[in-house]
Enzyme design. Structure first.
Site, PDB file in Angstrom:
ATOM      1  N   HIS A  66       0.812  -1.218   0.000  1.00 24.63           N
ATOM      2  CA  HIS A  66       0.000   0.000   0.000  1.00 24.63           C
ATOM      3  C   HIS A  66       0.849   1.274   0.000  1.00 24.63           C
ATOM      4  O   HIS A  66       0.459   2.274  -0.610  1.00 24.63           O
ATOM      5  CB  HIS A  66      -0.969  -0.020   1.189  1.00 24.63           C
ATOM      6  CG  HIS A  66      -1.998  -1.106   1.061  1.00 24.63           C
ATOM      7  ND1 HIS A  66      -2.528  -1.782   2.131  1.00 24.63           N
ATOM      8  CD2 HIS A  66      -2.593  -1.650  -0.041  1.00 24.63           C
ATOM      9  CE1 HIS A  66      -3.410  -2.678   1.710  1.00 24.63           C
ATOM     10  NE2 HIS A  66      -3.456  -2.621   0.391  1.00 24.63           N
ATOM     11  N   HIS A  77      -7.984  -7.981  -7.878  1.00 26.35           N
ATOM     12  CA  HIS A  77      -8.431  -8.722  -6.693  1.00 26.35           C
ATOM     13  C   HIS A  77      -8.570  -7.687  -5.579  1.00 26.35           C
ATOM     14  O   HIS A  77      -7.624  -7.426  -4.834  1.00 26.35           O
ATOM     15  CB  HIS A  77      -7.408  -9.782  -6.303  1.00 26.35           C
ATOM     16  CG  HIS A  77      -7.185 -10.834  -7.344  1.00 26.35           C
ATOM     17  ND1 HIS A  77      -6.502 -10.591  -8.510  1.00 26.35           N
ATOM     18  CD2 HIS A  77      -7.571 -12.134  -7.396  1.00 26.35           C
ATOM     19  CE1 HIS A  77      -6.471 -11.702  -9.241  1.00 26.35           C
ATOM     20  NE2 HIS A  77      -7.114 -12.654  -8.589  1.00 26.35           N
ATOM     21  N   SER A  97      -6.499  -1.531  -0.836  1.00 27.21           N
ATOM     22  CA  SER A  97      -6.054  -0.851  -2.059  1.00 27.21           C
ATOM     23  C   SER A  97      -7.155   0.002  -2.705  1.00 27.21           C
ATOM     24  O   SER A  97      -6.873   1.120  -3.152  1.00 27.21           O
ATOM     25  CB  SER A  97      -5.475  -1.867  -3.053  1.00 27.21           C
ATOM     26  OG  SER A  97      -6.343  -2.965  -3.242  1.00 27.21           O
ATOM     27  N   GLU A 110     -13.782  -8.209  -7.786  1.00 24.28           N
ATOM     28  CA  GLU A 110     -13.751  -9.067  -6.590  1.00 24.28           C
ATOM     29  C   GLU A 110     -14.737 -10.196  -6.824  1.00 24.28           C
ATOM     30  O   GLU A 110     -15.880  -9.959  -7.208  1.00 24.28           O
ATOM     31  CB  GLU A 110     -14.108  -8.249  -5.334  1.00 24.28           C
ATOM     32  CG  GLU A 110     -14.304  -9.044  -4.070  1.00 24.28           C
ATOM     33  CD  GLU A 110     -13.127  -9.942  -3.676  1.00 24.28           C
ATOM     34  OE1 GLU A 110     -11.993  -9.472  -3.604  1.00 24.28           O
ATOM     35  OE2 GLU A 110     -13.369 -11.148  -3.438  1.00 24.28           O
ATOM     36  N   ASP A 160     -14.171 -12.585 -12.373  1.00 22.31           N
ATOM     37  CA  ASP A 160     -12.859 -13.185 -12.246  1.00 22.31           C
ATOM     38  C   ASP A 160     -11.779 -12.150 -12.590  1.00 22.31           C
ATOM     39  O   ASP A 160     -11.693 -11.686 -13.728  1.00 22.31           O
ATOM     40  CB  ASP A 160     -12.782 -14.376 -13.201  1.00 22.31           C
ATOM     41  CG  ASP A 160     -11.489 -15.141 -13.059  1.00 22.31           C
ATOM     42  OD1 ASP A 160     -10.683 -14.782 -12.173  1.00 22.31           O
ATOM     43  OD2 ASP A 160     -11.284 -16.089 -13.837  1.00 22.31           O
ATOM     44  N   GLY A 161     -10.963 -11.829 -11.611  1.00 26.31           N
ATOM     45  CA  GLY A 161      -9.927 -10.821 -11.808  1.00 26.31           C
ATOM     46  C   GLY A 161      -8.904 -11.218 -12.857  1.00 26.31           C
ATOM     47  O   GLY A 161      -8.231 -10.359 -13.433  1.00 26.31           O
ATOM     48  N   ASP A 182      -3.296  -8.578  -7.374  1.00 26.99           N
ATOM     49  CA  ASP A 182      -3.062  -8.888  -5.952  1.00 26.99           C
ATOM     50  C   ASP A 182      -3.892 -10.099  -5.515  1.00 26.99           C
ATOM     51  O   ASP A 182      -4.771  -9.981  -4.659  1.00 26.99           O
ATOM     52  CB  ASP A 182      -3.425  -7.632  -5.133  1.00 26.99           C
ATOM     53  CG  ASP A 182      -3.104  -7.796  -3.662  1.00 26.99           C
ATOM     54  OD1 ASP A 182      -2.264  -8.640  -3.318  1.00 26.99           O
ATOM     55  OD2 ASP A 182      -3.717  -7.070  -2.847  1.00 26.99           O
TER      56      ASP A 182
HETATM   57  C1  LIG Z   1      -5.026 -10.257  -1.205  1.00 23.83           C
HETATM   58  S1  LIG Z   1      -6.738  -9.978  -1.272  1.00 23.83           S
HETATM   59  C2  LIG Z   1      -6.866  -8.399  -2.006  1.00 23.83           C
HETATM   60  C3  LIG Z   1      -6.430  -7.265  -1.158  1.00 23.83           C
HETATM   61  C4  LIG Z   1      -6.607  -5.897  -1.758  1.00 23.83           C
HETATM   62  N1  LIG Z   1      -6.077  -5.808  -3.116  1.00 23.83           N
HETATM   63  C5  LIG Z   1      -5.933  -4.864  -0.908  1.00 23.83           C
HETATM   64  O1  LIG Z   1      -4.734  -4.626  -1.077  1.00 23.83           O
HETATM   65  O2  LIG Z   1      -6.605  -4.259  -0.060  1.00 23.83           O
HETATM   66  C6  LIG Z   1      -7.261 -11.023  -2.571  1.00 23.83           C
HETATM   67  C7  LIG Z   1      -8.757 -10.931  -2.889  1.00 23.83           C
HETATM   68  O3  LIG Z   1      -8.982 -11.637  -4.106  1.00 23.83           O
HETATM   69  C8  LIG Z   1     -10.270 -12.243  -4.072  1.00 23.83           C
HETATM   70  N2  LIG Z   1     -10.267 -13.270  -5.132  1.00 23.83           N
HETATM   71  C9  LIG Z   1      -9.796 -14.537  -5.087  1.00 23.83           C
HETATM   72  N3  LIG Z   1      -9.865 -15.113  -6.315  1.00 23.83           N
HETATM   73  C10 LIG Z   1     -10.343 -14.154  -7.161  1.00 23.83           C
HETATM   74  C11 LIG Z   1     -10.568 -14.103  -8.556  1.00 23.83           C
HETATM   75  N4  LIG Z   1     -10.321 -15.151  -9.353  1.00 23.83           N
HETATM   76  N5  LIG Z   1     -11.043 -12.966  -9.091  1.00 23.83           N
HETATM   77  C12 LIG Z   1     -11.289 -11.872  -8.303  1.00 23.83           C
HETATM   78  N6  LIG Z   1     -11.090 -11.865  -6.967  1.00 23.83           N
HETATM   79  C13 LIG Z   1     -10.605 -12.980  -6.407  1.00 23.83           C
HETATM   80  C14 LIG Z   1     -10.392 -12.711  -2.662  1.00 23.83           C
HETATM   81  O4  LIG Z   1     -11.752 -12.869  -2.308  1.00 23.83           O
HETATM   82  C15 LIG Z   1      -9.679 -11.575  -1.890  1.00 23.83           C
HETATM   83  O5  LIG Z   1     -10.628 -10.623  -1.479  1.00 23.83           O
END
Ligand SMILES: C[S@@+](CC[C@H](N)C(=O)[O-])C[C@H]1O[C@@H](n2cnc3c(N)ncnc32)[C@H](O)[C@@H]1O
Length: 296
Positions: free
Chosen positions: A18, A41, A98, A116, A141-142, A162
């Site tokens: 961050h 993500h 983020s 997300e 899907d990210g 992320d």
């Molecule tokens: C490490 S966290 C993200 C933290 C955020 N970027 C931050 O820095 O505040 C990862 C996130 O990805 C989500 N996630 C997992 N697989 C995913 C996918 N295929 N597509 C989108 N989101 C996904 C999870 O639910 C989780 O909330």
């Protein structure tokens, strides 16, 4: 999908991610042209460090909990000011993920697109972002973010990749997504966050990054314990494509400052180029050198 970021928010890995994200967005604003921020993500956006999840792990105590309320360091000053702005004086309760950080830093004519997948976290994200018309949240899907959202209307964009790194293939998915992004928008700034447990586990990932075809790629890592124990998170890194100037110089002083604050014994940091910028030949008509790649 078991991962919930609420258990880990504000830990030492979040601090690196961050602080650097915040700095990149600030540096990109040295030019007036609008910026698109993309988060593959996104998580829920805003975290309560006094909540049940954060309380169960207590991870934030060895992350944001170790940092002073303010700092003169270019890497930390704005980031700490944003954390402070969310809390009343002397308190460390709310922590920006983020999306919240980006939202606070960006200008009224910039835009944010957040992906997300987790249904509950998506609902929380949407709720946390509801008052900001610049933000679009996608429950999707990210890993498809490059295909779905790039190139952006804005000529300048920052993409944060992320993922939770729950599955082995997420390292290769991250590199694929990076390649997809630069294939669609060569000038896009991309930051991949990755965990460091044992350094030797990352060899293949470094190699793939070095062979990604990115114009230039900076590696910034910080570990708070020796990176030799595959069972625990010892540090984290950011692979940054097209970093804004002068991020490298700021990290050169900022990473040792951060290490002093976060070190648990045996920590360290690394800052180097996995792909160096091609140097233009000075003689007219001569060809530019190819990017030099490096991986170790
Ligand atoms: C490490 S966290 C993200 C933290 C955020 N970027 C931050 O820095 O505040 C990862 C996130 O990805 C989500 N996630 C997992 N697989 C995913 C996918 N295929 N597509 C989108 N989101 C996904 C999870 O639910 C989780 O909330």
């Amino acid at each position: 999908m078991n991962y919930r970021h609420a258990y880990h928010a504000g830990n030492f890995a979040d601090v690196l991610k961050h602080a650097v994200l915040q700095r990149m967005l600030v540096l990109m604003q040295r030019k007036e042209a609008p910026i698109a921020y993309l988060d593959s993500h996104a998580g829920v956006g805003l975290y309560d460090l006094h909540g049940v999840e954060a309380g169960k792990t207590g991870e934030w105590h060895s992350g944001i909990g170790r940092l002073p309320a303010q700092s003169n360091s270019p890497l930390l000053a704005d980031y700490l000011a944003q954390v402070a702005a969310l809390n009343s004086e002397g308190e460390r309760r709310y922590y920006p993920g983020s999306p919240e950080l980006a939202r606070r830093v960006l200008r009224e004519y910039d835009s944010l697109q957040l992906c997300e997948k987790h249904p509950q976290d998506f609902a929380l994200l949407k709720d946390n972002m509801r008052h900001d018309e610049r933000v679009i949240c996608h429950q999707r899907d990210g890993w498809q973010i490059g295909k779905a959202l790039l190139p952006t209307e804005e000529k300048r964009a920052l993409l944060l990749i992320d993922p939770p790194f729950e599955a082995e293939d997420e390292f290769s998915q991250a590199v694929n997504t990076l390649q997809e992004a630069i294939g669609r928008m060569r000038q896009v700034v991309v930051a991949i966050w990755y965990p460091i447990k044992a350094e030797k586990q990352l060899k293949g990932f470094y190699q793939a990054l070095a062979n990604s075809g990115a114009p230039k790629l900076l590696r910034a890592e910080l570990w708070v314990r020796p990176a030799d124990n595959a069972a625990s998170l010892n540090g984290s890194g950011l692979a940054i494509v097209n970093p804004p100037w002068p991020l490298e110089e700021e990290l050169r002083t900022g990473l040792p400052e951060l290490l002093k604050l976060l070190d648990q014994g045996g920590g360290g940091y690394r800052l180097d180029w996995l792909i160096e910028e091609p140097v233009l030949a000075p003689t007219p008509g001569a060809k530019p050198r190819k990017p030099r790649q490096k991986a170790r």
